[in-house]
Design an enzyme around this catalytic site. Structure first.
Site, short mmCIF file in Angstrom:
data_model
loop_
_atom_site.label_atom_id
_atom_site.label_comp_id
_atom_site.label_asym_id
_atom_site.label_seq_id
_atom_site.Cartn_x
_atom_site.Cartn_y
_atom_site.Cartn_z
N GLY A 14 10.44 72.02 70.06
CA GLY A 14 9.41 72.37 71.02
C GLY A 14 9.83 72.02 72.44
O GLY A 14 9.01 72.00 73.34
N GLU A 25 15.44 70.02 65.64
CA GLU A 25 15.67 71.41 65.25
C GLU A 25 15.28 72.36 66.38
O GLU A 25 14.33 73.11 66.26
CB GLU A 25 14.92 71.73 63.96
N PRO A 26 16.03 72.34 67.45
CA PRO A 26 15.72 73.20 68.59
C PRO A 26 16.15 74.65 68.38
O PRO A 26 17.21 74.91 67.81
CB PRO A 26 16.53 72.58 69.73
N GLY A 27 15.29 75.56 68.81
CA GLY A 27 15.67 76.97 68.85
C GLY A 27 15.80 77.38 70.30
O GLY A 27 16.88 77.55 70.85
N ARG A 48 7.75 89.57 73.22
CA ARG A 48 7.11 88.31 73.62
C ARG A 48 6.10 88.46 74.76
O ARG A 48 5.05 87.84 74.72
CB ARG A 48 8.17 87.26 73.99
N TYR A 93 2.76 87.07 73.28
CA TYR A 93 2.37 85.73 73.74
C TYR A 93 1.98 85.69 75.22
O TYR A 93 1.68 84.62 75.73
CB TYR A 93 3.55 84.75 73.63
N CYS A 117 4.25 104.23 72.65
CA CYS A 117 2.94 104.85 72.84
C CYS A 117 1.83 103.87 72.52
O CYS A 117 1.12 103.98 71.52
CB CYS A 117 2.86 106.13 72.04
N TYR A 143 13.65 84.32 70.22
CA TYR A 143 12.49 85.09 69.75
C TYR A 143 12.40 86.46 70.43
O TYR A 143 11.32 86.96 70.69
CB TYR A 143 11.19 84.29 69.95
C1 LIG Z 1 10.37 77.55 65.07
C2 LIG Z 1 10.69 76.22 64.61
C3 LIG Z 1 11.53 75.40 65.37
C4 LIG Z 1 12.10 75.79 66.70
O1 LIG Z 1 11.16 75.73 67.74
P1 LIG Z 1 11.62 75.98 69.26
O2 LIG Z 1 10.37 75.92 70.03
O3 LIG Z 1 12.27 77.32 69.33
O4 LIG Z 1 12.58 74.93 69.62
C5 LIG Z 1 11.82 74.16 64.85
N1 LIG Z 1 11.32 73.75 63.67
C6 LIG Z 1 10.50 74.52 62.91
C7 LIG Z 1 10.00 74.02 61.62
C8 LIG Z 1 10.16 75.77 63.36
O5 LIG Z 1 9.34 76.53 62.61
#
Ligand SMILES: *Cc1c(COP(=O)(O)O)cnc(C)c1O
Length: 406
Positions: free
Chosen positions: A218, A259-261, A298, A302, A328, A356
């Site tokens: 997050g 666990e960063p995305g 997005r 969002y 459309c 995303y």
């Molecule tokens: C989506 C997700 C993340 C990544 O969140 P980010 O906001 O992209 O860093 C990490 N852990 C879990 C379990 C998720 O579902």
């Protein structure tokens, strides 16, 4: 990446195209490593759902990352990318026991976020190590759509259910080896995050055989000038101290997992598309691009902000535009944006298009998903071709006219 480089790639490969900057991914990864350097065992598990091209996964594997997955398909992608199953964690929500068992057979770490499932799984497989996802009921995020720590959330096992959880573990004799939380996207306030971490530590004390604590993600990245970014150095300093203290008390050197995305790939990504037409109406000027929410949803989903720049006119006059797509349905990427004067055929770039974005693309309006290019070693490499008509009908089954007339 520089605007000229983006424009050249878009022209060489043809738009619409996603472009990912490898150097930026590496920089973000190293920033996290450095911030938590005083923790002996650190594991940064990239959240595959943010951007799951197998080349991006391989690149992160080479940097030393593990993988966070939410479906067995993501686990399979991770294995294909060369991740050791030991470095893959499966953090699903609402999946069947069959899917969990399938992932166990791949050798990945599973994470369970539901007591009924925990009991069922523990009864069947008491010896398989399991991580549990806790909901600390702390909201670290700002946007309700993406905050998952609140009381009504479908994610995690409530901390108020810990007594029941402990009973299940005792009854089944299952092995809990990890504790996890993921309080949702966009952490603005480090104190809130640290508060949630204390709840996690308190929960962790109740389990004697842990090998890791997973603090989820997050982390916030800036989407526009003036945006706040999670202060990773400050978080690293404060959380590392607490984590190391906890390990001393606990009597074992645990692994700290993130666990960063978004943090790793958001800013590394650019989406470039050509302008089909410029349309003056009674209220605004629309720049209509060769794309829509089929490629980048997005902003519509969002309300997220993606900075838009005209790559074909880097020094012209600025004017106000609403940038929209060809779908459309209303598909506004940005309204009333100040952008350098746009003409038909210009290329616009959307920033923060790494996380995303492609992974949420679709074939709506029977459009093709776009291509992806990886910028690495000073060169753009095609890592996904644009779809073709065959891709759209590949899985459609043709019924005979006889059946259709019946
Ligand atoms: C989506 C997700 C993340 C990544 O969140 P980010 O906001 O992209 O860093 C990490 N852990 C879990 C379990 C998720 O579902």
């Amino acid at each position: 990446m520089r605007s000229q480089q983006l424009l050249k790639i878009a022209k060489d490969f043809g738009g619409p195209v996603y472009i990912y900057d490898s150097e930026k991914i590496k920089t973000q990864y190293r920033k996290l490593e450095i911030a938590f350097r005083s923790v002996k065992n650190l594991s940064i598990n990239y959240a595959a759902k943010a951007l799951s091209n197998v080349n991006i996964l391989k690149y992160l594997n080479n940097l030393g990352a593990g993988l966070d997955t939410v479906s067995f398909q993501e686990v399979e992608l991770g294995l294909k990318a060369g991740f050791d199953p030991k470095d893959i964690i499966f953090t699903p929500n609402g999946v069947s026991i069959d899917e969990i068992e399938k992932v166990v057979s791949y050798g990945a770490q599973i994470n369970i976020d539901n007591l009924a499932m925990l009991e069922q799984f523990g009864n069947k497989h008491p010896s398989v190590p399991v991580c549990i996802r806790i909901n600390p009921h702390v909201m670290a995020g700002g946007n309700n759509n993406i905050s998952v720590g609140h009381i009504d959330s479908k994610f995690g096992i409530s901390i108020h259910q810990i007594p029941h959880l402990l009973r299940i573990v005792e009854n089944t004799k299952m092995n809990i080896n990890g504790i996890h939380m993921h309080t949702g996207s966009d952490i603005l306030d480090i104190e809130v995050f640290l508060h949630a971490s204390e709840i996690l530590f308190n929960t962790a004390r109740k389990f004697k055989r842990l090998s890791f604590i997973d603090f989820g993600s997050g982390f916030k990245v800036p989407y526009k000038k003036g945006d706040i970014e999670t202060n990773i150095d400050e978080l690293g300093e404060k959380l590392s101290v607490r984590f190391n203290e906890f390990c001393r008390d606990y009597g074992r050197e645990l692994t700290l997992v993130f666990e960063p995305g978004k943090y790793l790939v958001s800013e590394a990504g650019y989406f470039v598309s050509k302008v089909n037409s410029v349309k003056q109406t009674t209220s605004t000027v629309f720049a209509q691009i060769e794309s829509g929410f089929n490629h980048l949803m997005r902003p519509m989903f969002y309300g997220s902000y993606h900075e838009i720049e005209n790559l074909s006119n880097l020094s012209g006059e600025e004017r106000f535009y609403s940038v929209v797509g060809y779908i459309c349905e209303t598909d506004t990427f940005g309204s009333n944006r100040k952008i350098r004067e746009i003409k038909e055929g210009d290329y616009l770039v959307f920033k923060n298009a790494g996380a995303y974005c492609f992974s949420m693309s679709s074939n709506y309006n029977s459009r093709f998903k776009p291509k992806e290019v990886f910028w690495i070693g000073g060169e753009g490499h095609l890592i996904r071709r644009e779809e073709k008509f065959d891709d759209l009908i590949r899985n459609q089954v043709d019924l005979s006219n006889e059946v259709l007339a019946s």
